[in-house]
Motif scaffolding. Structure first.
Motif, PDB file in Angstrom:
ATOM      1  N   VAL A   1       0.842  -1.193   0.000  1.00 35.31           N
ATOM      2  CA  VAL A   1       0.000   0.000   0.000  1.00 35.31           C
ATOM      3  C   VAL A   1       0.884   1.253   0.000  1.00 35.31           C
ATOM      4  O   VAL A   1       0.616   2.201  -0.740  1.00 35.31           O
ATOM      5  N   VAL A   2       1.929   1.214   0.803  1.00 35.54           N
ATOM      6  CA  VAL A   2       2.826   2.375   0.828  1.00 35.54           C
ATOM      7  C   VAL A   2       3.438   2.584  -0.571  1.00 35.54           C
ATOM      8  O   VAL A   2       3.499   3.703  -1.069  1.00 35.54           O
ATOM      9  N   ASP A   3       3.831   1.476  -1.200  1.00 33.69           N
ATOM     10  CA  ASP A   3       4.361   1.584  -2.568  1.00 33.69           C
ATOM     11  C   ASP A   3       3.323   2.184  -3.510  1.00 33.69           C
ATOM     12  O   ASP A   3       3.641   3.043  -4.318  1.00 33.69           O
TER      13      ASP A   3
ATOM     14  N   ILE B   1       0.847   4.062  -2.810  1.00 34.47           N
ATOM     15  CA  ILE B   1       0.625   5.479  -2.511  1.00 34.47           C
ATOM     16  C   ILE B   1       1.655   6.332  -3.273  1.00 34.47           C
ATOM     17  O   ILE B   1       1.317   7.316  -3.915  1.00 34.47           O
ATOM     18  N   PHE B   2       2.909   5.874  -3.203  1.00 37.33           N
ATOM     19  CA  PHE B   2       3.948   6.706  -3.806  1.00 37.33           C
ATOM     20  C   PHE B   2       4.039   6.557  -5.312  1.00 37.33           C
ATOM     21  O   PHE B   2       4.457   7.464  -6.003  1.00 37.33           O
ATOM     22  N   SER B   3       3.673   5.373  -5.818  1.00 37.52           N
ATOM     23  CA  SER B   3       3.835   5.223  -7.258  1.00 37.52           C
ATOM     24  C   SER B   3       2.638   5.782  -8.008  1.00 37.52           C
ATOM     25  O   SER B   3       2.748   6.185  -9.156  1.00 37.52           O
ATOM     26  N   LYS B   4       1.471   5.814  -7.361  1.00 36.66           N
ATOM     27  CA  LYS B   4       0.280   6.241  -8.090  1.00 36.66           C
ATOM     28  C   LYS B   4      -0.096   7.692  -7.821  1.00 36.66           C
ATOM     29  O   LYS B   4      -0.881   8.257  -8.560  1.00 36.66           O
ATOM     30  N   PHE B   5       0.414   8.238  -6.741  1.00 43.64           N
ATOM     31  CA  PHE B   5       0.019   9.596  -6.422  1.00 43.64           C
ATOM     32  C   PHE B   5       1.238  10.489  -6.315  1.00 43.64           C
ATOM     33  O   PHE B   5       2.296  10.063  -5.881  1.00 43.64           O
ATOM     34  N   CYS B   6       1.034  11.700  -6.730  1.00 48.27           N
ATOM     35  CA  CYS B   6       2.150  12.616  -6.722  1.00 48.27           C
ATOM     36  C   CYS B   6       2.079  13.441  -5.453  1.00 48.27           C
ATOM     37  O   CYS B   6       1.232  14.307  -5.310  1.00 48.27           O
ATOM     38  N   LEU B   7       2.934  13.137  -4.530  1.00 46.51           N
ATOM     39  CA  LEU B   7       2.815  13.739  -3.213  1.00 46.51           C
ATOM     40  C   LEU B   7       4.133  14.338  -2.777  1.00 46.51           C
ATOM     41  O   LEU B   7       5.180  13.959  -3.275  1.00 46.51           O
TER      42      LEU B   7
END
Lengths: 661, 490
Positions: B478-480, B482-488
């Motif tokens: 999930v953490v992955d 979050i970072f791969s799909k969203f630009c944060l």
């Protein structure tokens, strides 16, 4: 081997020497000194004490929880933030109690002044300017390994000490990179510390290289705010501290200080074009950066490359304080050359004429492999050496402060001859943070997120005091007043919950017209007030309209009412999580003796053996979290441990009866 | 000391004369009590569900009674009885594992034992891992160290074996399917978490709530997957085929012909087979369990009566019913007999075989078949759509070969139906059901306006259960995501 001769002059004898006075170092030094140990804290420059080298804010999701935990344990960060906040926002108010997160914008300079003054005025604590270049060790008393005995400054001054807490931030062999330029530097234009990592390496620690970055700061007077969106604070009365001073610091908004807003703007096609055209000049893309950067904090060029379909990105404009015009451009972290930065900043609405005061930069620094630490944050390799903050691979002020506090507490407990204070994953975000770092290590700077915690309904910001105050009391860091206030608060909450659970609301016209008013289904039989409170559309505030005016409910303060409501509303979910916590703790309680020799454990895979031997987990639960150790290996380990125990018991019995062993 | 209670079938796999289910742990007696009554009470006296017999039993004694499913109703207000059994109670620490142990002695049919196990699982017992009883025995000091060494090896070997077996199984469609659903759940979770962890990130909450709606589909898919467990079981344990029909219709002869041996006693006296007979055979690589049942008719003596009752029970357990019609009776009579027989056993497919066609005149077979079809059409009712095949056979003239051909066809078709993912393991089934329950709770919480973190907590549980099937690390995933799909970030 380390040179042990005390060649230079001894400038002082301390129980604890803290290296670095950033967010970790300040907490570590204060904890050790407040627990009664002579403590010295070194900073490369005293103007850098408690500096916020990146965003001027404290708290936020998961981090807000960390700050409240630090406060409940008797740390300083919460009080410092309360005293110097220029705006407070409550994030995730609509998203549920587990994730409500307070965040404060901070007057960066005032925060430093506040924290430095606290250090200066804490009895038994000395603050010194100086770069520590070496940690001195001597043979440990038990003949196994080495223990720390002192530190040496760059001027050759020698300080004797029994424990060292290394909180070196991004200073170790710091290298700043801006476009084609790179130079040796600490954060925010400070000097780097170029020699200490060699000392750590000589002591046996593995040194890794990490990277982080920060956006430009501009002069707020040059911003056209009319082209941006205002972001105001809410809840100015909020304090991170569970026991705020009677007369709050007037510098903070809770003490009546003025509220300063933030603003929101966006990048656009022009910005993205400028960045794309100049990508070849980015050190991140031409390979001149070797450190691993954090995914959660990508530079703007990284975002544009990886999310090419997104036509704009949010940029938050955050003021650095009251007596400065400097504004932090959150979202524009970059390592592109200064001229490119100037161009892309000027392409953004409201920033067309922005005057850049400090350019964005990337910084690389040395850290250790945190799997070489125990859960107490003490090194497994050197007795008496503790590490906290970015040196352990974490990122963020709150993460650093949480570790610093625990390292300071555990150094003091060690000196007292007491077992360390270890918070587990079901007790605190601090526990999750340290367990993750120490058990699994990290390859990029580690940021706390609610996603990383398993028991989020239990680890709330509102109940950090309930979770940790008693633990803080045992260390002596929590004041008697804070404990009394905490116990009183808990008693009031318990009474309110008992009342609401026992009080039956009659199914009469008054009740049902009340329910109709809030589009809630009518009742035909009497139900408890607690049952009504469990309906999503109802709140304690609303229920007060039909509840009798009894002191149990009326006298609840706002934070008490909040916790009462959460505990009733989500009791089913919380109970379910508590069952899981029970199972989790069972595994945590199965201790692995420190002297275990994994070579003796039969039938575990070589890979697991190597990992177990390196990480040396303290419990079965921790062993299970090591990446790559299979359940079969855990089973074999458990059988081995039982055998060992049974064997030891039999030996003891034989010895008692005088039989040869 | 372990805190949870475990259970497993402790007799060798297959259909023995008796099957023992062992339950061990602090809740062993309490849980068995929920599904065991030492005598059957009338419907007026409904405390069958609360009868607490086992916890009060003297240790090391046996008790006779029934296992029932408290959540069913057999029609007369009583719950459905699963099996008659003997229950023994060994009080810890003087038991094999050193904990409270209850053993349920059933009648040995795999289906019955699985049913009993699944009831135990429903009430909080978990499946024992390979070697776990022995492991507990060791942990509680019931066996010595030398044996313990062997146990460590055994546990390792078993878990490694089952892990390997699981991996092999996982390499196929099941892993693919479960992973696809897990991806969906984790992606939704990542969206919720972005909304939570990055509260200022655009309008993620809206998107997250929309994503939740899509999970209904995932829940539906998981339900389908859960149902394949039954099909998987057929492939693993065999297709239970019950042969039934009027006395002397030739059931036993057919069984013998199918098996190529004289297993059943064949006489021309109606009612010779008074008990069910069970035999395993291999059809095109699939195991088939044939059961020959007593003739269906009003029984004259007590023994035969029991046989008929057994026959009905066997029909209930069967996956496929092979009805043997006797052309000595009219097509209408045979169809009504069948209808009567299967009225209370819905859903099962039936092969309608008209036997003894060698005794019929040239065209009479075809005529009889036509009459059967007409009778079926006229009756409709419970039989509509359930007759797979009507065939004319003669056991004496290669009738068995014809039946084998039909069985093969049936299996291949059913197998083809399982060509996708099939749940075979008890653990996988339990985890899938856990995931479904969690996803349903998440959907319920979302639609009743519960906040995002509550919804997320259910989804984490769902993702965790699916992750356990395929061995993924959900938090990392999930953490992955979050970072791969969203630009944060800043």
């Amino acid at each position: 081997m380390i040179v042990m001769e005390e060649s230079g002059r001894c400038f002082g004898e301390y129980d604890v020497a803290v290296i670095g006075a950033g967010h970790a170092g300040c907490e570590a030094a204060l904890a050790a000194a407040r627990m009664g140990f002579r403590t010295v804290v070194f900073a490369v420059t005293l103007d850098g004490v408690a500096n916020m080298a990146c965003n001027p804010s404290i708290g936020g999701t998961a981090k807000g929880q960390l700050v409240r935990e630090i406060d409940a344990l008797g740390g300083e960060m919460g009080r410092a933030a309360d005293a110097t906040a220029i705006q407070v926002r409550f994030l995730n108010r609509s998203k549920g109690p587990a994730v409500y997160s307070p965040r404060a914008q901070i007057d960066r300079r005032q925060y430093q002044i506040y924290m430095k003054h606290v250090l200066e005025t804490t009895p038994g604590l000395d603050l010194r300017q100086g770069e520590i270049t070496e940690i001195l060790t001597t043979a440990a008393e038990d003949g196994r390994g080495r223990r720390v005995c002192g530190v040496v400054t760059h001027l050759g001054a020698f300080y004797r000490c029994r424990c060292v807490v290394a909180c070196t931030g991004t200073y170790l062999k710091g290298r700043v990179i801006i476009g084609e330029n790179s130079y040796s530097s600490g954060p925010d234009g400070q000097f780097p510390a170029n020699r200490l990592s060699d000392s750590l390496r000589q002591l046996g620690h593995t040194i890794i290289r990490l990277k982080t970055g920060t956006p430009p700061r501009v002069n707020g007077l040059s911003i056209d705010y009319s082209r941006t969106e205002i972001q105001d604070g809410d809840e100015p009365g909020f304090t991170f501290s569970f026991c705020p001073p009677e007369k709050p610091d007037p510098r903070g908004v809770a003490g009546g200080g003025s509220v300063i807003p933030c603003y929101l703007t966006h990048t656009n096609a022009k910005t993205h074009e400028i960045i794309r055209e100049n990508l070849h000049r980015s050190p991140l893309f031409n390979g001149s950066i070797e450190g691993v950067g954090p995914r959660y904090c990508p530079s703007i060029e990284d975002k544009i490359m990886r999310f090419a379909d997104k036509d704009r990105h949010q940029i938050f404009l955050e003021p650095l304080g009251r007596e400065t015009e400097e504004v932090y451009l959150q979202g524009l972290s970059s390592s592109l050359p200064e001229d490119v930065q100037t161009d892309f900043v000027h392409s953004i609405a409201g920033l067309e004429n922005a005057s850049i005061m400090r350019p964005a930069y990337a910084i690389e620094y040395d850290a250790i492999d945190a799997t070489e630490l125990r859960l107490s944050l003490e090194s497994k390799l050197v007795d008496g050496l503790f590490c906290a903050g970015q040196i352990n691979g974490s990122s963020g002020y709150e993460e650093a402060a949480g570790q610093g506090l625990m390292a300071g507490i555990n150094a003091a407990l060690k000196l007292r001859g007491e077992p360390p204070l270890i918070l587990d994953r079901s007790e605190a975000y601090i526990g999750v943070l340290i367990d993750d770092l120490v058990t699994r290590g990290t390859k990029e700077p580690y940021r706390m997120m609610t996603s990383r915690a398993e028991y989020r309904l239990v680890l709330r910001q509102d109940n950090a005091d309930a979770r940790l105050t008693e633990k803080g009391r045992k260390t002596g860091l929590v004041s008697g007043e804070a404990i009394a206030r905490f116990r009183e608060k808990q008693a009031r909450i318990d009474r309110a919950i008992a009342f609401l659970s026992a009080y039956f609301v009659p199914p009469d016209g008054k009740t049902n017209s009340f329910l109709a008013k809030y589009s809630s289904a009518e009742i035909r039989t009497g139900v408890s007030a607690a049952d009504l409170l469990r309906r999503p559309e109802l709140t304690l505030e609303k229920l007060r309209e039909i509840l009798p005016a009894v002191p149990d409910v009326c006298e609840l303060g706002p934070t008490e009412a909040e916790q009462t409501e959460i505990r009733i509303k989500y009791s089913g979910y919380i109970q379910r999580e508590l069952v899981q916590v029970g199972q989790f703790r069972k595994r945590e309680r199965q201790r692995i003796p420190e002297d275990i020799n994994y070579a003796d454990v039969p039938s575990i895979s070589n890979e697991s053996r190597e990992k177990l031997n390196r990480i040396r987990p303290e419990s079965i639960g921790q062993a299970m979290r090591i990446l790559g150790v299979s359940p079969a290996d855990i089973a074999a380990l458990m059988v081995y441990l039982h055998k060992r125990e049974a064997g030891a018991a039999a030996d003891a019995e034989n010895a008692a009866e005088g039989r040869p062993i | 000391m372990e805190r949870d209670t475990i259970a497993a079938i402790s007799t060798p796999p297959g259909n023995g004369g008796i099957g023992i289910i062992r339950v061990s742990g602090p809740e062993a007696a309490g849980t068995v009590d929920r599904i065991f009554a030492s005598f059957r009470k009338s419907s007026k006296d409904k405390d069958i569900r609360t009868a607490r017999q086992v916890v009060r039993m003297c240790a090391f004694t046996l008790r006779h009674g029934y296992i029932f499913d408290p959540e069913t109703d057999s029609g007369d207000g009583d719950p459905e009885l699963i099996d008659e059994c003997l229950v023994s109670f060994m009080k810890g620490p003087r038991s094999y594992t050193g904990e409270d142990v209850v053993e349920i002695n059933t009648h040995g049919g795999t289906a019955v034992m699985r049913r009993v196990l699944s009831l135990l699982f429903r009430y909080g017992v978990r499946p024992a891992e390979p070697g776990e009883f022995t492991k507990r025995a060791f942990m509680n000091g019931r066996i010595d160290l030398t044996r313990a060494e062997a146990v460590a090896e055994l546990i390792r070997a078993n878990t490694e074996e089952s892990r390997k077996a699981a991996m092999e199984q996982m390499s196929g469609r099941l892993a693919e399917t479960v992973n696809r659903h897990a991806d969906m759940v984790e992606e939704t979770l990542a969206r919720l978490q972005v909304a939570i962890d990055y509260p200022e990130y655009d309008d993620e909450e809206q998107v997250a709530r929309e994503a939740l709606a899509a999970l209904n589909e995932t829940a539906g898919e998981l339900r389908k997957l859960s149902r394949t467990y039954d099909r998987g079981r057929i492939l693993r344990e065999g297709l239970r085929t019950a042969i039934c029909g009027r006395p002397n219709a030739g059931k036993s002869s057919l069984l013998n012909a199918l098996l190529g041996s004289e297993r059943a006693i064949v006489t021309d006296i109606p009612g010779t087979t008074r008990d069910t007979i069970e035999e395993a055979m291999d059809v095109a690589g699939y195991p088939v369990i044939l059961t020959d049942t007593a003739g269906l008719r009003e029984a004259e003596d007590a023994v035969e009566k029991i046989g008929v009752e057994r026959a009905r029970e066997e029909l209930r357990r069967a996956d496929l019913i092979l009805f043997i019609a006797d052309p000595a009776f009219s097509a209408g009579d045979e169809v009504s007999l069948l209808e009567e027989t299967v009225r209370e056993i819905p859903g099962k497919e039936i092969i309608f075989a008209v036997n003894k066609t060698d005794l019929l005149a040239a065209n009479a077979g075809i005529q009889y078949e036509k009459a059967v079809r007409e009778a079926l059409e006229k009756r409709g009712g419970g039989l509509t759509g359930r007759i797979r095949e009507i065939c004319l056979i003669s056991v004496k003239r290669q009738g068995a070969e014809e039946i084998i051909r039909l069985l093969r066809e049936y299996l291949e078709q059913r197998g083809a139906g399982c060509g996708g993912a099939i749940l075979t393991g008890e653990r996988h089934k339990m985890l899938t059901d856990k995931a479904i329950a969690a996803i349903d709770r998440a959907a319920g919480a979302a639609s009743s306006g519960m906040p995002l973190d509550i919804v997320a907590s259910d989804l984490w549980e769902c993702a965790g259960a699916l992750g356990e099937i395929t061995g993924r690390n959900v938090t990392e995933d999930v953490v992955d995501a979050i970072f791969s799909k969203f630009c944060l970030g800043k």
